[in-house]
Design a protein around this motif. Structure first.
Motif, PDB file in Angstrom:
ATOM      1  N   TYR A 139       0.872  -1.179   0.000  1.00  0.00           N
ATOM      2  CA  TYR A 139       0.000   0.000   0.000  1.00  0.00           C
ATOM      3  C   TYR A 139       0.905   1.224   0.000  1.00  0.00           C
ATOM      4  CZ  TYR A 139      -3.974  -2.916   1.605  1.00  0.00           C
ATOM      5  OH  TYR A 139      -4.972  -3.851   1.740  1.00  0.00           O
ATOM      6  N   THR A 186      -0.783   5.149   1.635  1.00  0.00           N
ATOM      7  CA  THR A 186      -1.016   5.225   3.080  1.00  0.00           C
ATOM      8  C   THR A 186       0.259   4.999   3.878  1.00  0.00           C
ATOM      9  OG1 THR A 186      -1.751   2.934   2.960  1.00  0.00           O
ATOM     10  CG2 THR A 186      -3.464   4.619   3.042  1.00  0.00           C
ATOM     11  N   GLY A 187       1.366   4.651   3.204  1.00  0.00           N
ATOM     12  CA  GLY A 187       2.631   4.626   3.924  1.00  0.00           C
ATOM     13  C   GLY A 187       3.262   3.257   4.068  1.00  0.00           C
ATOM     14  N   GLN A 192       1.965  -0.118   4.081  1.00  0.00           N
ATOM     15  CA  GLN A 192       1.413  -1.266   4.807  1.00  0.00           C
ATOM     16  C   GLN A 192       1.344  -2.493   3.886  1.00  0.00           C
ATOM     17  OE1 GLN A 192      -0.281   1.729   4.645  1.00  0.00           O
ATOM     18  NE2 GLN A 192       0.526   2.456   6.595  1.00  0.00           N
ATOM     19  N   THR A 240       5.205  -1.853   6.877  1.00  0.00           N
ATOM     20  CA  THR A 240       5.006  -1.231   8.191  1.00  0.00           C
ATOM     21  C   THR A 240       4.057  -2.038   9.065  1.00  0.00           C
ATOM     22  OG1 THR A 240       3.322   0.180   7.202  1.00  0.00           O
ATOM     23  CG2 THR A 240       5.522   1.116   7.429  1.00  0.00           C
ATOM     24  N   THR A 241       3.211  -2.883   8.462  1.00  0.00           N
ATOM     25  CA  THR A 241       2.335  -3.727   9.288  1.00  0.00           C
ATOM     26  C   THR A 241       2.827  -5.168   9.391  1.00  0.00           C
ATOM     27  OG1 THR A 241       0.911  -3.898   7.340  1.00  0.00           O
ATOM     28  CG2 THR A 241       0.194  -2.406   9.075  1.00  0.00           C
ATOM     29  N   PRO A 251       6.468  -5.884  10.123  1.00  0.00           N
ATOM     30  CA  PRO A 251       7.848  -5.401  10.250  1.00  0.00           C
ATOM     31  C   PRO A 251       8.893  -6.515  10.224  1.00  0.00           C
ATOM     32  CG  PRO A 251       6.627  -5.100  12.301  1.00  0.00           C
ATOM     33  CD  PRO A 251       5.631  -5.501  11.272  1.00  0.00           C
TER      34      PRO A 251
END
Lengths: 392, 248
Positions: free
Chosen positions: B125, B128-129, B131, B143-144, B146
């Protein structure tokens, strides 16, 4: 001992969820909520919580997964905003209709079209009839405190209802502010172990959730939902009282600011209330008896208490950060309903402000108070509903 | 002096907002060139996604409509039914198409809608940064996830082209990449073919384009191109998964 930290609103709510350690979180990223569940998922990855996190493919599935997890007997939380909340629509009613105590952080965002990612209250106001309890938060501290209280409220055995905790997108979710965190143990003791009620696979008491109920009983079922909502107010106050004993921070159904002897007043939700309080002070310095009321519990709406708080005003302005197009703003409609039974009631006007994240500035509140002074003096309302802060 | 080459009329003059090393810009150009070369610029309608390409309406020099997250194929269906002579395309990332909009993608193919989907897959994604997306590779850090995507808790990568190719209403389904000049030329041919399939009324066409996201992959642009080649292509093999018999 409290821990003082400088964090965003999203971070504060994620920290509350870490301390509570729910059994299941299902989430899907959406700006400006994304950071909240992202931070929480790092707690999961780092073993700080035992939560099963489900990275689903949409908010409709996120709330569906929450419904399944809560029906199965888990303590469940999620977070969303704006269009994500809109996509959950169908499932919001399922969650409340099944009386599942899900807690959801709602990082208030506008709705399309035009596409906009910034903060207004259209999302949660659109969900106001869905049977969820709504707590609104002015800042990160309140969002954190309300989240912790939300679990106790949702899971209270007198009600068992889902709760959404609202805070303003970007303005609060992304701004760093000072916050007093509670220690983990008091929070864990406060929310206590989850009590599962009517879980699935209780083989001695088999059951189904959400069956087809037609004209024979649906009406009665909905009346039961209405009746349980009348018990929420007392639960919210009881939980707030226990929370105050733990934290020293006092919460009620709404917050009043210099309202007791006020002649004119503003009713306003969330972050803009902070701005408006400063303007109340500046009017007070000039000898004007101005005051403010900031709703906290918006669903169910405690009409009598609001009426009592506002009845002595000569004029009140209700500021809405969302619109019911073709009607008045949703907060205004509730306040007018609350005031209607009073023999003597203040004149009321409705101002729509801050849509799609438009800044709410002190001058906007000052203009509203100046108009209220005029209404209080003359008793005449020129325009009931009006947009403010509009670029002409 | 004769003009040897010029920029495509299919794009506006607006400067792209994409991150350095992102291949969205290349894919935009290929789509725009294809529309121009087919002479259909004046009758093309594009449908924008939610995600990094949300501002595509600023860049494509044709009429555009913004869809809610994941709904582009359904919106495109509506447009095409009212304007059957038009050329309608959706431009969607994997967060939009392979997650929240999977149902729309499957059913636009099932109905055999005569539209074209350009599906940009960067395995994350992006907007949104960074994920995890359904397309995220096993072991890939996001990021989700790690410590890398683990199948037991986060499932397996979704292969959209292979999935959609099983549907009868899908006429042309292919996967390309834009990591080398050769692959870029192949991608251009595939996009041209997809639009031709639409124009000939043969059914739904989809071009999956493997794309880079240096920002969220945490790699430099050259490293990202290498990662695409070494990690993504083995997981998402290139090639045609469905094509009209007898060619286009």
């Amino acid at each position: 001992m409290a821990r003082v930290a400088a964090v965003t609103g999203n971070e504060a709510v994620a920290e509350a969820l870490r301390q509570i350690n729910p059994d299941v979180c299902a989430a899907y990223p959406i700006t400006p909520q994304t950071e909240l569940m992202q931070r929480f998922s790092s707690f999961v990855a780092n073993g700080k919580v035992d939560t099963e996190i489900i990275l689903v493919e949409s908010e409709h599935s996120a709330m569906s997964a929450c419904v399944g997890a809560a029906a199965a007997g888990g303590r469940v939380a999620t977070a969303t905003c704006g269009p994500g909340l809109a996509l959950m629509w169908e499932m919001l009613y399922v969650a409340s209709g099944m009386r599942l105590p899900i807690v959801m952080a709602v990082v208030n965002r506008s709705l399309s079209a035009p596409l906009n990612i910034h903060g207004d209250h259209s999302d949660a106001m659109g969900a106001r009839d869905s049977g969820w309890i709504q707590l609104w938060s002015e800042n990160a501290q309140e969002a954190y405190d309300n989240t912790i209280q939300a679990f106790r409220i949702a899971e209270h055995l007198d009600i068992r209802l889902p709760v959404m905790v609202c805070m303003d997108g970007f303005i609060i979710s992304h701004s760093i502010a000072r916050i007093d965190y509670l220690e983990d143990d008091p929070v864990k003791n406060f929310v206590a172990d989850y009590k599962s009620v009517y879980p699935l696979l209780d083989l001695d008491n088999p059951k189904s959730f959400g069956p087809l109920i037609l004209t024979d009983k649906y009406h009665e079922y909905k009346r039961a939902q209405h009746e349980v909502m009348t018990r929420v107010k007392d639960v919210v106050l009881t939980v707030a009282s226990d929370f105050e004993k733990m934290s020293g921070r006092k919460y009620e159904l709404f917050e009043t600011y210099r309202l007791d002897d006020a002649e004119i007043g503003i009713v306003i939700l969330n972050s803009a209330a902070g701005t408006a309080k400063d303007v109340v002070d500046s009017f007070r310095e000039r000898g004007v008896k101005a005051g403010l009321l900031k709703p906290r519990l918006f669903r169910p709406f405690p009409y009598e208490e609001y009426a009592q708080a506002l009845q002595r005003l000569k004029a009140v302005a209700v500021l809405d950060r969302s619109d019911s197009f073709g009607g008045y703003g949703p907060v205004f409609m509730e306040i007018c309903s609350a005031l209607y039974p009073l023999a003597q009631r203040p004149a009321a006007v409705n101002k729509i402000y801050g849509l799609g994240g438009r800044d709410f500035l002190p001058q906007h509140a000052a203009e509203v108070f100046a108009e209220l002074e005029e209404i209080a003096r003359t008793g005449r309302v020129k325009t009931t509903k009006e947009y403010i802060g509009v670029k002409e | 002096m004769a003009v040897a080459t010029r920029r495509t009329q299919g794009l506006t003059d607006k400067q792209l907002h994409y991150c350095p090393g992102c291949t969205h810009g290349i894919i935009h150009r290929l789509v725009a060139e294809a529309i121009e070369e087919l002479g259909v610029l004046e009758k093309t309608v594009g449908v924008c996604p939610v995600g990094c390409a949300v501002f595509a309406y600023e860049y494509f020099n044709c009429d555009m409509i913004e869809a809610a997250h994941g709904r582009a194929p359904a919106v495109a269906t509506g447009v095409k039914r009212v304007l059957p002579e038009s050329v309608v395309f959706t431009y969607q990332g994997d967060g939009d198409l392979a997650a929240i909009g999977t149902a729309e993608t499957v059913h636009v193919a099932s109905r055999g809608e005569k539209i074209t989907t350009v599906f940009v897959n960067n395995a994350v994604y992006g907007m949104t940064g960074g994920q995890m997306a359904p397309t995220t590779l096993l072991g890939q850090k996001t990021t989700t996830t790690p410590f890398g995507r683990q199948a037991d808790v986060a499932g397996f990568p979704l292969r959209v082209a292979e999935l959609v190719a099983t549907i009868e209403g899908a006429a042309y389904i292919t996967r390309v990449a834009v990591n080398t000049p050769k692959n870029i030329l192949r991608a251009k041919k595939a996009i041209l073919k997809a639009f031709n399939v639409q124009i000939q009324g043969l059914g739904f066409s989809l071009v999956e384009v493997l794309s880079t996201c240096p920002t969220n992959w945490g790699l430099s642009p050259p490293e990202a191109l290498r990662w695409l080649k070494e990690k993504m292509i083995p997981a998402y093999p290139l090639g045609e998964f469905k094509a009209p018999e007898g060619g286009v």
